[in-house]
Design a protein around this motif. Structure first.
Motif, PDB file in Angstrom:
ATOM      1  N   GLY A   1       0.786  -1.229   0.000  1.00  0.00           N
ATOM      2  CA  GLY A   1       0.000   0.000   0.000  1.00  0.00           C
ATOM      3  C   GLY A   1       0.817   1.277   0.000  1.00  0.00           C
ATOM      4  N   SER A   2       2.119   1.156   0.212  1.00  0.00           N
ATOM      5  CA  SER A   2       2.972   2.346   0.190  1.00  0.00           C
ATOM      6  C   SER A   2       3.228   2.766  -1.267  1.00  0.00           C
ATOM      7  CB  SER A   2       4.297   2.065   0.915  1.00  0.00           C
ATOM      8  OG  SER A   2       5.031   1.073   0.220  1.00  0.00           O
ATOM      9  N   LYS A   3       3.856   3.911  -1.406  1.00  0.00           N
ATOM     10  CA  LYS A   3       4.158   4.455  -2.726  1.00  0.00           C
ATOM     11  C   LYS A   3       5.640   4.773  -2.787  1.00  0.00           C
ATOM     12  CE  LYS A   3      -0.387   6.524  -2.816  1.00  0.00           C
ATOM     13  NZ  LYS A   3      -1.173   7.754  -2.844  1.00  0.00           N
ATOM     14  N   GLN A   4       6.261   4.485  -3.922  1.00  0.00           N
ATOM     15  CA  GLN A   4       7.687   4.730  -4.094  1.00  0.00           C
ATOM     16  C   GLN A   4       7.907   5.571  -5.348  1.00  0.00           C
ATOM     17  OE1 GLN A   4      10.045   1.189  -4.353  1.00  0.00           O
ATOM     18  NE2 GLN A   4      11.896   2.284  -4.880  1.00  0.00           N
ATOM     19  N   ALA A   5       8.705   6.623  -5.208  1.00  0.00           N
ATOM     20  CA  ALA A   5       9.047   7.458  -6.366  1.00  0.00           C
ATOM     21  C   ALA A   5       9.868   6.634  -7.347  1.00  0.00           C
ATOM     22  CB  ALA A   5       9.830   8.680  -5.914  1.00  0.00           C
ATOM     23  N   VAL A   6       9.541   6.751  -8.631  1.00  0.00           N
ATOM     24  CA  VAL A   6      10.260   6.009  -9.663  1.00  0.00           C
ATOM     25  C   VAL A   6      10.654   6.940 -10.801  1.00  0.00           C
ATOM     26  CG1 VAL A   6       9.170   3.783  -9.140  1.00  0.00           C
ATOM     27  CG2 VAL A   6       8.109   5.300 -10.811  1.00  0.00           C
TER      28      VAL A   6
ATOM     29  N   ILE B   1      15.064  15.981 -10.934  1.00  0.00           N
ATOM     30  CA  ILE B   1      15.557  16.442  -9.638  1.00  0.00           C
ATOM     31  C   ILE B   1      15.324  15.301  -8.647  1.00  0.00           C
ATOM     32  CG2 ILE B   1      15.288  18.121  -7.783  1.00  0.00           C
ATOM     33  CD1 ILE B   1      14.474  20.142  -9.953  1.00  0.00           C
ATOM     34  N   ASP B   2      16.416  14.734  -8.150  1.00  0.00           N
ATOM     35  CA  ASP B   2      16.366  13.576  -7.261  1.00  0.00           C
ATOM     36  C   ASP B   2      16.699  14.020  -5.846  1.00  0.00           C
ATOM     37  OD1 ASP B   2      16.635  11.167  -5.909  1.00  0.00           O
ATOM     38  OD2 ASP B   2      17.769  10.207  -7.521  1.00  0.00           O
ATOM     39  N   GLU B   3      15.719  13.918  -4.955  1.00  0.00           N
ATOM     40  CA  GLU B   3      15.915  14.282  -3.549  1.00  0.00           C
ATOM     41  C   GLU B   3      15.918  13.046  -2.657  1.00  0.00           C
ATOM     42  OE1 GLU B   3      12.806  17.095  -2.692  1.00  0.00           O
ATOM     43  OE2 GLU B   3      13.966  18.727  -3.551  1.00  0.00           O
ATOM     44  N   GLY B   4      16.334  11.918  -3.205  1.00  0.00           N
ATOM     45  CA  GLY B   4      16.343  10.686  -2.425  1.00  0.00           C
ATOM     46  C   GLY B   4      15.007   9.995  -2.504  1.00  0.00           C
ATOM     47  N   LYS B   5      14.138  10.244  -1.543  1.00  0.00           N
ATOM     48  CA  LYS B   5      12.816   9.608  -1.546  1.00  0.00           C
ATOM     49  C   LYS B   5      11.837  10.311  -2.474  1.00  0.00           C
ATOM     50  CE  LYS B   5      12.955   7.427   2.939  1.00  0.00           C
ATOM     51  NZ  LYS B   5      12.237   7.181   4.183  1.00  0.00           N
ATOM     52  N   ALA B   6      12.163  11.509  -2.908  1.00  0.00           N
ATOM     53  CA  ALA B   6      11.304  12.269  -3.817  1.00  0.00           C
ATOM     54  C   ALA B   6      12.039  12.485  -5.136  1.00  0.00           C
ATOM     55  CB  ALA B   6      10.939  13.610  -3.199  1.00  0.00           C
ATOM     56  N   LEU B   7      11.303  12.339  -6.223  1.00  0.00           N
ATOM     57  CA  LEU B   7      11.861  12.511  -7.560  1.00  0.00           C
ATOM     58  C   LEU B   7      10.905  13.395  -8.349  1.00  0.00           C
ATOM     59  CD1 LEU B   7      13.949   9.838  -8.257  1.00  0.00           C
ATOM     60  CD2 LEU B   7      12.819  10.331 -10.352  1.00  0.00           C
TER      61      LEU B   7
END
Length: 150
Positions: free
Chosen positions: A76-81, A104-110
């Motif tokens: 159910g979680s979401k992962q930036a790809v 722009i890659d901020e680690g957990k956010a893309l």
């Protein structure tokens, strides 16, 4: 002033909420596998420091399109790809500008950010092609937005 990784994320979210005429409605699509979030806003809404740090051009006659892609996980979680993102902004008489997106890659956010020019009180149709899986067709997204000089 020092900016932390989540700074751009927060500024983009605030700009989208504060200045996008469509901000009251969620600007996202989902097919149960991916969620694609998108918005557009005047580039002068980000600070000069954030623009410089991320190589973005600011101007009262320039807007930014922000795209992020999340993959829905089994738990159910979401992962930036990552994704292949392209697009254009066209005015009412069909003059189009191709958008060049910067990742722009901020680690957990893309994020994928693309910029374009506009004139005062201009209605533009923004067309996006977002392809998270290179082996499957891209998602096509279109939305209209009016831009004003800040």
């Amino acid at each position: 002033m020092r900016f932390y990784p989540a700074t751009l994320s927060r500024l983009l979210a605030v700009a989208a909420l504060a200045f996008s005429p469509l901000s009251w409605a969620e600007q996202a699509i989902s097919d149960g596998v991916y969620e694609i979030h998108y918005n557009a806003f005047n580039s002068s809404f980000i600070t000069p420091e954030v623009a410089q740090q991320n190589g973005l051009m600011r101007s009262k006659y320039r807007a930014l399109v922000n795209v992020s892609v999340l993959k829905l996980q089994d738990d159910g979680s979401k992962q930036a790809v990552t994704a292949i993102v392209s697009g254009q902004a066209a005015n009412l008489i069909g003059q189009a500008q191709q958008l060049e997106f910067k990742k722009i890659d901020e680690g957990k956010a893309l994020y994928y950010i693309g910029g374009f020019r506009f004139t005062e009180d201009e209605q533009l149709k923004i067309s996006l092609s977002v392809q998270p899986d290179p082996n499957k067709p891209a998602y096509n997204i279109e939305f209209d937005q009016r831009f004003y000089v800040d």
